[in-house]
Design an enzyme around this catalytic site. Structure first.
Site, PDB file in Angstrom:
ATOM      1  N   ASN A   1      26.778  12.292  89.881  1.00  0.00           N
ATOM      2  CA  ASN A   1      27.827  11.369  90.322  1.00  0.00           C
ATOM      3  C   ASN A   1      29.164  12.085  90.558  1.00  0.00           C
ATOM      4  OD1 ASN A   1      29.540   8.754  90.478  1.00  0.00           O
ATOM      5  ND2 ASN A   1      27.422   8.073  90.515  1.00  0.00           N
ATOM      6  N   ARG A   2      30.261  11.333  90.526  1.00  0.00           N
ATOM      7  CA  ARG A   2      31.517  11.827  91.094  1.00  0.00           C
ATOM      8  C   ARG A   2      32.475  12.439  90.072  1.00  0.00           C
ATOM      9  NH1 ARG A   2      29.645   7.612  93.709  1.00  0.00           N
ATOM     10  NH2 ARG A   2      29.495   7.756  95.975  1.00  0.00           N
TER      11      ARG A   2
ATOM     12  N   HIS B   1      27.514  14.767  92.868  1.00  0.00           N
ATOM     13  CA  HIS B   1      26.157  15.259  92.594  1.00  0.00           C
ATOM     14  C   HIS B   1      26.029  16.790  92.633  1.00  0.00           C
ATOM     15  CE1 HIS B   1      24.776  11.235  92.305  1.00  0.00           C
ATOM     16  NE2 HIS B   1      24.561  10.985  93.575  1.00  0.00           N
TER      17      HIS B   1
ATOM     18  N   HIS C   1      17.351  11.460  90.826  1.00  0.00           N
ATOM     19  CA  HIS C   1      17.855  10.504  91.819  1.00  0.00           C
ATOM     20  C   HIS C   1      16.724   9.830  92.607  1.00  0.00           C
ATOM     21  CE1 HIS C   1      20.653   8.678  94.572  1.00  0.00           C
ATOM     22  NE2 HIS C   1      21.685   9.364  94.109  1.00  0.00           N
TER      23      HIS C   1
ATOM     24  N   TYR D   1      14.469   7.186  94.384  1.00  0.00           N
ATOM     25  CA  TYR D   1      14.662   5.851  94.972  1.00  0.00           C
ATOM     26  C   TYR D   1      13.327   5.124  94.846  1.00  0.00           C
ATOM     27  CZ  TYR D   1      18.865   7.403  97.581  1.00  0.00           C
ATOM     28  OH  TYR D   1      20.100   7.876  97.953  1.00  0.00           O
TER      29      TYR D   1
ATOM     30  N   ASP E   1      26.459  -0.085  93.096  1.00  0.00           N
ATOM     31  CA  ASP E   1      26.599   1.371  92.972  1.00  0.00           C
ATOM     32  C   ASP E   1      27.553   1.579  91.796  1.00  0.00           C
ATOM     33  OD1 ASP E   1      26.588   4.085  93.327  1.00  0.00           O
ATOM     34  OD2 ASP E   1      27.264   4.053  95.415  1.00  0.00           O
TER      35      ASP E   1
ATOM     36  N   GLN F   1      23.499   4.625  86.438  1.00  0.00           N
ATOM     37  CA  GLN F   1      24.022   4.219  87.735  1.00  0.00           C
ATOM     38  C   GLN F   1      22.957   3.376  88.412  1.00  0.00           C
ATOM     39  OE1 GLN F   1      27.115   5.270  88.675  1.00  0.00           O
ATOM     40  NE2 GLN F   1      27.231   4.594  90.800  1.00  0.00           N
TER      41      GLN F   1
ATOM     42  N   GLU G   1      19.884   5.857  87.873  1.00  0.00           N
ATOM     43  CA  GLU G   1      20.197   7.246  87.520  1.00  0.00           C
ATOM     44  C   GLU G   1      20.827   7.243  86.126  1.00  0.00           C
ATOM     45  OE1 GLU G   1      22.689   8.617  90.987  1.00  0.00           O
ATOM     46  OE2 GLU G   1      21.968   6.695  91.705  1.00  0.00           O
TER      47      GLU G   1
HETATM   48  C1  GLA Z   1      24.640   7.848  93.894  1.00  0.00           C
HETATM   49  C2  GLA Z   1      26.041   7.471  94.172  1.00  0.00           C
HETATM   50  C3  GLA Z   1      26.048   6.751  95.478  1.00  0.00           C
HETATM   51  C4  GLA Z   1      25.491   7.611  96.562  1.00  0.00           C
HETATM   52  C5  GLA Z   1      24.122   8.044  96.253  1.00  0.00           C
HETATM   53  C6  GLA Z   1      23.601   9.018  97.274  1.00  0.00           C
HETATM   54  O1  GLA Z   1      23.869   6.770  93.572  1.00  0.00           O
HETATM   55  O2  GLA Z   1      26.623   6.695  93.184  1.00  0.00           O
HETATM   56  O3  GLA Z   1      27.353   6.351  95.766  1.00  0.00           O
HETATM   57  O4  GLA Z   1      26.291   8.746  96.692  1.00  0.00           O
HETATM   58  O5  GLA Z   1      24.096   8.613  94.974  1.00  0.00           O
HETATM   59  O6  GLA Z   1      23.753   8.566  98.573  1.00  0.00           O
END
Ligand code: GLA
Length: 352
Positions: free
Chosen positions: A80-81, A106, A180, A182, A252, A289, A317
């Protein structure tokens, strides 16, 4: 129980990458590549015993070598950020790649999702596994310290895919690893995930600003579209006029998992009503997340020609809270030499 190894392809510089298949006697079969430690497929049975691949991704390595939004990948050094791509440790400011607007996301431009991990199949009677190791040099993507990370994936007879992460460093650093994947429990490519019912074991979440950086506050989910204390369809409130949802374009958000971090506890349960597939997520991580695939936009064609449109997959996540290095009030992500980072997450596949 079985674990098999086969070649998956070659990277652009000619390095051979493998694909490992972990399977159990219930028909559950998981394919993982040592390219990015990527979960490439998860064949899971429905109530009738029909198998479907429930993770988004590609059939071949070439798909994963192109830009894609972290399908199935291991994420590091920091999931994440991190705000402004900067943080300060012991009085020294470190600058990271800004690969998400002004923010670092990431792990940067070449994160663990693009690393070729050293791999070792781990056969066994009650579980089979794949042990991955990666050494990230001092200064990699701007992070201090030589970080040695291991990820052990195991599958057992109870249909549990367990991911056990560890890391050590030779200098004080920060670390936050996740996967990560999906998921679409109806099968990857079988439409959107809005009918999937989700329960999140989280009373509070970390509110975000318009660049999806936490404000530092912990806020109750109660009375908001982020309240998933009971199984609720993802789509039930996702288009509601709500500041939180509008900021993120859907879900998100980092949810604070109830119960003590460091112990394995339930984070989420997801039920797909048509096939009856259920996935439970357990973790030691402080947060999860929940991402509803808002940025998927139909530009990627994946397995069996499926086009991955907006909200056709969701992620859970398990992680430390985003931007923890700049938020002293959050659980610490600092790793000191001599200490070991540990995180365990279990994705369990059931039916109902
Ligand atoms: C995470 C982030 C999202 C996005 C995805 C990848 O889940 O929180 O905002 O960046 O990864 O696209």
């Amino acid at each position: 129980m079985d674990v098999k190894q086969q070649p998956f392809g070659q990277t652009k510089d000619g390095t051979v990458v493998d694909l490992f298949t972990l399977s159990n006697d219930n028909g559950l079969e998981i394919k993982i590549s040592n390219y990015g430690g990527t979960i490439v497929s998860v064949l899971a049975p429905d109530t009738q015993g029909n198998l479907a691949d429930v993770v988004l991704g590609f059939e071949d390595l070439a798909g994963y070598l192109q830009p894609h939004p972290y399908f199935g990948a291991l994420v590091g050094r920091f999931a994440n950020r991190i705000a402004g791509g900067k943080f300060t440790l012991q009085g020294v400011e470190y600058t990271l790649a800004r690969n998400n607007g002004q923010n670092h996301l990431h792990g940067g431009l070449k994160g663990f999702d693009k690393a070729i991990w050293q791999a070792e199949a781990v056969p066994g009677e009650v579980e089979v596994g794949l042990k991955l190791t990666h050494v990230s040099p001092d200064g990699d993507e701007g992070y201090p310290g030589k970080l040695r990370a291991t990820v052990l994936y195991t599958l057992n007879i109870d249909n549990e895919l367990k991911i056990h992460y560890t890391a050590t460093t030779d200098r004080t650093t920060v670390v936050n690893l996740t996967n990560h994947a999906y998921f679409n429990l109806a099968g990857a490519g079988a439409g959107d995930i809005l009918e999937h019912e989700v329960m999140l074991n989280a009373d509070v979440f970390t509110p975000i600003d318009e660049t999806l950086i936490p404000t530092g506050e912990l806020r109750s989910v109660s009375g908001t579209p982020l309240d998933f204390s009971e199984l609720t369809p993802i789509g039930a409130r996702i288009n509601q006029e709500d500041e939180q949802l509008r900021l993120a374009g859907g879900y998100d958000h980092n949810f604070v998992v109830n119960g003590p971090a460091g112990t394995v506890r339930l984070a989420a349960r997801v039920h797909e009503p048509v096939t009856g597939r259920v996935m439970e997520v357990y973790t030691t991580a402080p947060g999860t997340q929940f991402y509803s695939g808002n940025f998927l936009d139909g530009t990627i064609t994946g397995k069996a020609g499926a086009v991955y449109h907006k909200r056709t997959g969701f992620c859970l996540e398990t992680q430390h809270f985003p931007d923890s290095p700049n938020k002293p009030e959050f659980p610490t992500t600092v790793l000191e030499p001599g200490d070991e980072y540990r995180q365990t997450t279990i994705y369990k596949f059931l039916t109902r």
